[in-house]
Structures are given as structure tokens and as C-alpha cells.
Design an enzyme around this catalytic site. Structure first.
Site, mmCIF file in Angstrom:
data_model
loop_
_atom_site.group_PDB
_atom_site.id
_atom_site.type_symbol
_atom_site.label_atom_id
_atom_site.label_comp_id
_atom_site.label_asym_id
_atom_site.label_seq_id
_atom_site.Cartn_x
_atom_site.Cartn_y
_atom_site.Cartn_z
ATOM 1 N N GLU A 1 0.815 -1.210 0.000
ATOM 2 C CA GLU A 1 0.000 0.000 0.000
ATOM 3 C C GLU A 1 0.852 1.265 0.000
ATOM 4 O OE1 GLU A 1 -2.938 -0.335 -0.684
ATOM 5 O OE2 GLU A 1 -3.290 -2.421 -0.156
ATOM 6 N N ASP B 1 2.190 -1.176 -16.078
ATOM 7 C CA ASP B 1 2.355 -0.314 -14.908
ATOM 8 C C ASP B 1 3.208 0.910 -15.173
ATOM 9 O OD1 ASP B 1 4.836 -1.454 -15.140
ATOM 10 O OD2 ASP B 1 4.979 -2.102 -13.049
ATOM 11 N N THR C 1 9.696 -3.808 -15.140
ATOM 12 C CA THR C 1 8.745 -4.813 -14.648
ATOM 13 C C THR C 1 8.000 -5.373 -15.851
ATOM 14 O OG1 THR C 1 7.031 -3.138 -14.273
ATOM 15 C CG2 THR C 1 8.452 -3.705 -12.407
#
Length: 739
Positions: free
Chosen positions: A251, A280, A285
């Protein structure tokens, strides 16, 4: 899914993920099993929260776009070898943790808070031991954001704090932005983290959520992170499994502008996550569908042929998260350097000084004393009450000492943290707790916290209460057994907005999802004659309206003959059976104030238990989104017998006469029966309340005459009923007083 969020200016894909990763708590048995992965979570719910926020504040979209422009420029300059716009070395982020609880297990310890912040700092400095077992494909690109998170040692007023604040709120089991109101510390200066029993996003139970920088204007009270206590750290109420221990890390990634690795969706494991406009926005990634079952498929293919998904990334939903990438670390540093939501103020030198986080000096605060009693009613001398003492605003400290004093208690003092105390006499009693550590002391006083009943304490029935005293619930300071007890204290309150009897009533206006109660004083039913036991009724007036058709508030009534230790159900009404608003339709205006025809009387025959004639009554209102609920004119009364005529009783030689009738209050009552028969008589007003009583016998003459003045000195004008029992024969007469 349409792209409603800003474009990445220097990213490999044009889209951007919805910001909030909300991790469902569905399948709780697996979620909290020590050491095992959590299974069966639902998809994120905060996508709707983001959309709602941007619809309400469309100007925020431009702030998010500006942040993407800033991020793109930051990454280009870093790639060109320019000096970082950030300070050299580590960034310190001041933190305040708000523990939202209702005195259950969700009131987590300071040790659990420290553990969660320890794991968060470790993960954001790549000091986690499991970073050494990242699979070969991603070794060498593990990112280090260089963020250190410290609990504040100065609050917004510059006072000493340990960085943890406890808030009592029944909404802890349905927490969202509703538990943040008026509780945030300035979000420009502190990373606010709220921890609660159960976190909700809409109607979904989730694990936590956060907001991108720029979603709110700087300083907005909703900016921050909220998580369940079951996924906060690795000890206490949280599981030690990797998924739970890393929820806060996940988070916090969102808080610093990271998307999910599986892109512009809250649902992993679907083919659309491999679309050309998904991803993203981070170059190192690999694009992925995302892990949908919280397993750890280390060889899971990416979206591009020959690629392997980075399932060990904190921003996926796998059970083996252990890394950020270099690209993600750079992106979070850019967010920390940007103006969006004042993330760049958090780590500024002036703010670190103001929040007490400029160095590693520990908090040295005097403790704050807090008193809690799970039960506040006691049968005098019978069952002890256990008290719980808390020392807030202090570090874990072996120098803490507790000292209690109990007015009316046995023993009268204690040095235990959680003592059990008897209260042998009836009354209301005050409790005081002093807590002391090396740095100082603090005193908490709970005035009239304990209500002990027994002996002669109790209100004589028949009994009526119309809540006219503006000091309610403390109706009497000297006769404490008359007082009512709302729970929590701020729930039911006296109001002059509406009333059925007089000018005041009780009103409850608490938020949806709460269960509020109010307990009556002890009512002594032992004076009710055996001949009338079958005619004892409990009655009250209620007014309530819906806001929307789906509202299903409930109102229940219970009785207790053991001072609140156990309760038996007397009545339950809910949904349409509770509605009194006369149109029977949802009332959508902001405030419901009942008119005369919006009140309903509920009357319930009350069965008196043979060994339970001193009772308390408790009303419980469970709120589910409806309007205010009002109560008035609570009564315990004897239902009148049908009025009988002299001719009906002639053969028995029994009669009752009232003369003159009507009168100005100087009438006489003439009873006739057999010599030696018992005579019991009551004068009742129209509500059934007894206002005059006679208990004697029929003399040898067979007649007994008395005046109204002998039974009641001053009857107001009105209609009354005289109920009497001569021997075993009941007789009633109407009586009118005119003045």
C-alpha cells in the site's frame, strides 16, 4: 477498461493502473493461518473510490498529469547522469498510526505497530533477508527506494507523542474514509496510517487501500493508507505469513505512485491485462496478467513471449513478494520529490524537525491514562467488575505503574493493571486511574462510571418516563438509581426537536453500521398485585423513517433481572415494521423530525418472572443507513379492566361509587364488600400510570369511605380510572376532575 487516468510520459505503455490495491479478507481461515499464503481475496475496490474522487474534483486530473510530466522529466535527467533532485542518502518519512478500535482485539499493541514500521523500513531499504533469494531473472535489478519510516515524536501542536493514537469507534469493523474524519494529522506533514478491524471498499471487505499523490489537495484528511489489523506487521493480530506482513509495503507503494504490476485494472489473472495499452508504466517490470490466486508461480510467463513475470514484486498479488525494481524505486523517489499532495514536504528538514523525526531520539512522553470497563452495571455485592487500564502515548516501558481508586469499591484501591472490584452498595460510583512512568504521570477520572443496583434501589412500578429532563441521562444527581445509561455515551441524547409527550424526547443520529443502546434504571415490579400480573404492559412511542428503500434499521428491547449480566428479548422491529413515517415511503431529505402522526405506540405484554421482579430494560438501535430514531413516553403500566356496573356485582354484595363525579377534586370513594375482605385500590391517569394507591381492609360495617385527597393531594384536570380489588373481585370506575 477505458483509461481515465493520466498518461505515463516516459513509460513503455500509454496506460496507467488504478492506484489502490485493496486486498480482500475473503477466506479468513487461510488469511490468518501462520506461515501460509492467503487465498481467495476479492479484487480491489478502490478503483470506484478513485473515480468518485475525480468526478467530484475533476481539477485533480490535471494534478495527476502534472505528476506524470514531473516523473518523466525526473527519469530522463537521472538517465542522463544528472544529480538527483532529492537529498543525498536516505529519506525520512514521519508517520502517525491511528488505531481505530472498540476495545476488542483490534486495539493492537505498540509492539505490533513497531513491528509493522520495522518491516516497512526494511523493505524500502532492501534490507529484507529474502531479497537474497530473488530468482536469477531479476537479480541485479532489485530497487532500493532509500525511504526510512519513523513514528513521529511531536504531534501537530508540538507536544510529545509516540506516534500512535487510539480512537474508539464502532465503525472499526466497517472502516474506510468514515474513520478518518477529524482524526487525521496534517497529511502535508505526516504519513497517516489507519489500522482497523475490517476495512471496507463499498460493500467489499478488503485488506487495505491507499491513494496516489495528487488524488487529493495537499492536507486533505483522507490522504494516507488504511489497512486491517490482520495484515499489519507480522505479530499480534496479524499473521506472520509473507502476504500479511507485506500488505503495508504494497500500500505504501501506491502512496508513492506505484501501480500494480498487472496494470490498469484491479483484477489480476485476465488476458486483457496483456493489452497494448496496459501495464504499470515501469520499464523493468515485465508486463503480466498478475497472480490471481495468491500463489507463487515463479516461472509464470509474462505477456511477451519468452518473458517471465516478476511475481516476487511487492506490487503483484503473489504470496512471495520480496522486491521492488530499480524502475519502481526511481518512480517512488520522483513522487517524493514532487509537489503533488505535498509528498516533497514530508522529508523536508523543517518538517522533520517539526515532527521530531530529524534524528533517532526516542519519544520520552508521560503516559496518557485510559479507563475501560466492559460492564458498567453491577448487582451490588454479587458480581465483580473487571477494569482495564491503558497507558497510551508511551513506548514499551517496564517502568509503567498503575494506581486505581474506586469510590464505593471493595477493595477501594489497586495497583494491578486490570483489577476486579465489587460494589456492595447501590449507587453510582466514580473510578480514577493514575499511570506513571519515568517521564511523568497522568490521571483519568470516569465520573459515575459504575451503576450498582440492589437492595431498595429501583423505581416503583407502574412507571413512566417521558425524558423531559434536559440533563438526561443524568436525571438525578442525588438519586443515582434513577439515571439512564446510553452506550456509547454520545448515542441516545435528549432533544427538543420533537416529542410525543411534553417537549423533549430521546434521539439517536449515529452513523450507519453502529449498534447503540440505552439501559433504563431498575424498575421494581414487586408492588404489582398478583391479580394484575397478567395485565402488565411495556409501552413506548417511536418515530423513524427510511432514507432509501433498502434501509433496514432495527430496534430491539431486552430485559434483565441480574443488573445487565444477561438479557432476554422482549421485542424486535426492523425494516418496514419499524417505519413510522406516515407516507410509508423513503424520506430523502437531510433531517427527519417527526410530526404528530409520525409517532407510533408499541405496546408489549410483559411476562413477569416469579423471581425476577426488579428489572432493567434496554433498547438497542442497529443503524443501517436510515434516518434519526426517536423514543418517547416509555411506560410500565397495568392495562385497565373493563369498567363494570353496579348491577353486575349486585349479587356479590360488592360495589364501588365515586361521588360527586365529575368533581373539582373533592370527591369521595365508597367501597362496599364483606367485612374483613382485603381492599386494594389505585387511581390511574390516561397513560396507565398509578398516581394514588390504597391498601386496607373492609371494616365490620361492610363499607369503607375515603376522599381523593387521602390518596392524592392534587389531581390535575382530566379523566382517571379507579381500579380496585375487593377480596378477589376487580371493580373499575371512570372519574372526571374539572377545575
Amino acid at each position: 477498461m477505458s483509461n481515465q487516468y493520466p498518461l505515463f510520459k516516459a513509460a513503455k505503455f500509454a496506460g496507467i493502473s488504478v492506484f489502490a490495491a485493496i486486498l480482500s479478507l475473503a477466506g479468513l481461515n487461510n488469511a490468518f493461518a501462520t506461515g501460509g499464503p492467503q487465498k481467495g481475496f476479492a479484487t480491489c475496490g478502490s478503483h470506484h473510490a478513485m473515480e468518485d474522487e475525480l468526478r467530484a474534483h475533476p481539477e485533480r486530473r490535471q494534478v495527476l498529469n502534472d505528476l506524470e510530466n514531473f516523473t518523466a522529466d525526473y527519469l530522463l535527467r537521472k538517465k542522463a547522469g544528472e544529480k538527483s533532485v532529492l537529498q543525498d542518502g536516505n529519506l525520512t518519512i514521519p508517520v502517525v498510526v491511528h488505531v481505530v478500535h472498540n476495545y476488542g482485539a483490534e486495539r493492537i499493541s505498540m509492539a505490533q505497530v513497531n513491528d509493522a514500521i520495522r518491516i516497512l523500513t526494511r523493505d524500502f531499504n532492501r534490507q529484507n533477508p529474502d531479497t537474497n533469494v530473488v530468482i536469477p531473472r531479476f537479480r541485479g535489478i532489485e530497487g532500493n527506494p532509500h525511504f526510512t519510516f519513523k513514528l513521529a515524536t511531536k504531534d501537530p501542536n508540538g507536544q510529545c507523542t509516540n506516534g500512535v493514537v487510539y480512537h474508539v469507534d464502532p465503525n472499526t469493523d466497517r472502516a474506510g474514509n468514515n474513520v478518518k474524519r477529524n482524526r487525521s494529522w496534517n497529511t502535508r506533514n505526516y504519513l497517516n496510517i489507519w489500522v482497523a478491524e475490517t476495512v471496507m471498499s463499498g460493500t467489499d471487505v478488503v485488506g487495505g487501500y491507499a491513494y496516489y499523490p495528487g488524488t487529493f489537495a495537499a492536507g486533505n484528511e483522507n490522504d494516507g493508507i488504511i489497512v486491517t489489523c490482520h495484515q499489519f506487521g507480522s505479530i499480534g493480530q496479524s499473521s506472520s505469513n509473507n502476504f500479511s506482513a507485506r500488505t503495508l509495503t504494497h500500500e505504501t507503494g501506491h502512496y508513492f505512485n506505484l501501480a500494480h504490476t498487472f496494470g490498469n485494472t484491479n483484477g489480476p489473472g485476465v488476458a486483457s491485462n496483456c493489452a497494448a495499452n496496459a501495464g504499470d508504466g515501469v520499464d523493468d517490470t515485465p508486463q503480466t496478467q498478475g497472480v490471481a490466486d495468491q500463489s507463487c508461480p515463479l516461472n509464470m510467463p509474462g505477456c511477451v513471449a519468452g518473458e517471465i513475470a516478476n511475481v516476487e514484486n511487492y506490487m503483484d498479488y503473489a504470496s512471495c513478494g520480496k522486491m521492488f525494481t530499480i524502475g519502481q524505486a526511481d518512480r517512488m523517489q520522483a513522487a517524493a520529490a514532487a509537489n503533488a499532495s505535498a509528498r516533497n514536504n514530508l522529508w523536508s528538514a523543517s518538517n522533520l524537525e517539526a515532527t521530531g523525526t530529524a534524528d533517532d531520539t526516542a519519544a520520552t512522553c508521560p503516559p496518557k491514562a485510559v479507563i475501560y470497563a466492559p460492564e458498567t452495571f453491577s448487582c451490588s455485592g454479587a458480581i465483580p467488575i473487571t477494569f482495564v487500564g491503558y497507558a497510551e502515548n508511551t513506548v514499551i516501558d517496564t517502568s509503567l505503574h498503575y494506581f486505581w481508586t474506586f469510590n464505593g469499591g471493595v477493595p477501594a484501591t489497586s495497583t494491578l493493571q486490570n483489577p476486579s472490584i465489587n460494589f456492595p452498595n447501590a449507587g453510582r460510583f466514580t473510578v480514577t486511574l493514575t499511570v506513571r512512568n519515568t517521564f511523568g504521570s497522568n490521571v483519568a477520572t470516569a465520573t459515575n462510571l459504575i451503576s450498582a443496583v440492589g437492595g431498595t434501589a429501583g423505581l416503583i412500578s407502574p412507571f413512566a418516563e417521558s425524558f423531559e429532563d434536559p440533563d438526561f441521562p443524568a436525571i438525578s444527581a442525588t438519586e443515582s438509581f434513577r439515571n439512564w445509561a446510553p452506550d456509547p455515551p454520545e448515542s441516545f441524547e435528549s432533544t427538543s426537536d420533537a416529542a410525543w409527550t411534553g417537549t423533549r424526547s430521546l434521539m439517536n443520529d449515529m452513523a450507519a453500521g453502529a449498534a447503540l443502546s440505552i439501559v433504563s434504571p431498575v424498575v421494581d415490579l414487586s408492588t404489582i398485585p398478583d391479580s394484575a400480573l397478567s395485565r402488565v404492559y411495556l409501552a413506548y412511542r417511536v418515530a423513524w423513517a427510511k432514507r432509501v428503500t433498502a434501509n433496514n434499521d432495527t430496534l430491539a428491547c431486552f430485559s434483565s433481572s441480574d443488573c445487565g449480566q444477561t438479557w432476554r428479548s422482549v421485542m424486535l422491529r426492523g425494516n418496514n415494521n419499524l417505519v413510522t413515517y406516515h407516507t410509508r415511503l423513503p424520506l430523502t431529505d437531510a433531517t427527519f423530525i417527526p410530526a404528530a402522526n409520525d409517532w407510533r405506540q408499541d405496546s408489549i405484554r410483559y411476562i413477569i418472572q416469579p423471581d425476577a421482579k426488579k428489572v432493567q430494560f434496554k433498547f438497542v438501535h442497529k443503524t443501517h443507513g436510515g434516518h434519526r430514531l426517536y423514543l418517547d413516553n416509555f411506560r410500565i403500566y397495568i392495562k385497565p379492566l373493563p369498567v363494570t356496573g353496579n348491577a353486575d356485582l349486585m349479587s356479590s354484595g360488592i360495589s364501588l361509587s365515586v361521588y360527586p363525579n365529575p368533581s373539582d377534586g373533592n370527591a369521595s370513594l365508597h367501597f362496599k364488600g364483606l367485612p374483613g375482605q382485603a381492599l386494594v385500590a389505585e387511581i390511574n391517569d390516561m397513560s396507565g400510570r398509578a398516581i394514588g394507591r390504597l391498601n386496607t381492609g373492609i371494616p365490620q360495617s361492610g363499607e369503607y369511605i375515603t376522599s381523593l385527597a387521602a390518596m392524592n393531594q392534587n389531581l390535575a384536570p382530566g379523566i382517571y380510572t379507579v381500579h380496585c380489588t375487593i377480596g378477589s373481585t376487580p371493580v373499575s370506575r371512570k372519574m372526571v376532575i374539572l377545575k
